[in-house]
Design an enzyme around this catalytic site. Sequence first.
Site, short mmCIF file in Angstrom:
data_model
loop_
_atom_site.label_atom_id
_atom_site.label_comp_id
_atom_site.label_asym_id
_atom_site.label_seq_id
_atom_site.Cartn_x
_atom_site.Cartn_y
_atom_site.Cartn_z
N TYR A 114 56.46 66.49 51.36
CA TYR A 114 56.09 65.27 50.31
C TYR A 114 55.82 63.83 51.20
O TYR A 114 56.59 63.94 52.12
CB TYR A 114 57.09 65.18 49.28
CG TYR A 114 56.76 66.16 48.18
CD1 TYR A 114 56.22 65.93 47.01
CD2 TYR A 114 57.48 67.70 48.30
CE1 TYR A 114 56.00 66.75 46.10
CE2 TYR A 114 57.26 68.50 47.41
CZ TYR A 114 56.77 68.24 46.14
OH TYR A 114 56.37 69.10 45.27
N ASP A 135 56.03 67.13 38.91
CA ASP A 135 56.37 66.50 37.49
C ASP A 135 55.20 65.63 37.01
O ASP A 135 54.40 65.23 37.71
CB ASP A 135 57.69 65.56 37.67
CG ASP A 135 58.90 66.52 37.68
OD1 ASP A 135 58.93 67.33 37.11
OD2 ASP A 135 59.92 65.66 38.11
#
Length: 284
Positions: free
Chosen positions: A124, A63
Site C-alpha cells: 500500500y 474499506d
Amino acid sequence: MSDEVEAGHVRLRLDLSYDGTAFSGWAKQAGGRRTVQGEIEDALRTVTRSGETYELTVAGRTDAGVHARGQVAHVDLPREVWAEHHVKLLKRLAGRLPRDVRVWALREAPSGFNARFSAVWRRYAYRVTDHPGGVDPLLRGHVLWHDWPLDVDAMNEAARGLLGEHDFAAYCKKREGATTIRTLQELSLLRGDDGIVTATVRADAFCHNMVRSLIGALLFVGDGHRGPDWPAKVLAAGVRDSAVHVVRPHGLTLEEVGYPADELLAARNREARNRRSLPGAGCC
C-alpha cells in the site's frame, strides 16, 4: 481446505484498479450500497448474458474510500461461457463498467492460484502533505492534508521499530476469530519534489485498520507530539491506544499484490490457510 476449481469451469485472474471515493468498500453489502465487487459482478453477468452471478475472490478487501491501482481478484466461469466471450470480454467490461473502476487484464490463472490465499505480500501507499496551503485541488481525493510540519527522518526512525513479525493488536480493529499477527516487511516514508510524503507499507497481510493506524501513529511522531520510540511502545503494549488515530481513507491506495512462481502457488495457498486466517471485513 480444498480449492479445486469445479469441473467444467475455468479460473480467471483479474487485474484491476478503482477510485474508492464513491464506493462503500470492496465487498458487497446489504442495503444496496455501491461496492467495487458489486459493480464488477453485475458487469460480468451482463456482458456474458448469464442468469447467475459469478462471485469474485479478491486479494485484499478495501474499506470505503480506499483506492486501488494494483488489485487482483479471481472468478470461476463455466468453460463454455469463457470460450464464447473471452476474445471481447475485456473490451465489453470496459464499456459496461462505471468510469471509477477498470479491469486491465483478464486471463486464465495458473493451477493452484487463489487471489487471496496465494498472495505473499500486499503493498500500500499512503500519501500526505504538510504544505501550509493545503492539498492540490486535483489531488484532494488521494492525498491527506496534515496541518503540522512533518519530520520525515523521525517518522522513518519510528517506522523501523515496527518492522518484522508482531502481534499488531494495538494497531488493528479486532475481529472475532481473526489473528492480528502479521509480518510487516517494509514501512518507509519519502518526501517527493512536490512536497507530498508517500509512505510505502508492505506486509504478508493486513488486519482491519492496520495501515491507517500505523500512519496515524507516525504522523504524531512526525509533527513532534510523540518521540520516535513511541509507536514501538504502543505495539509492545498490545492494546489499542486512544492516542493512535485511524487516519482518513482517501490517502490510501493498494498499489500491488505479490505472488510466488506458478509452481509454488498451490503450496502458498495451503500455507496461508493453515497458518492463520485473514479477517473477513474490510482492510487497512
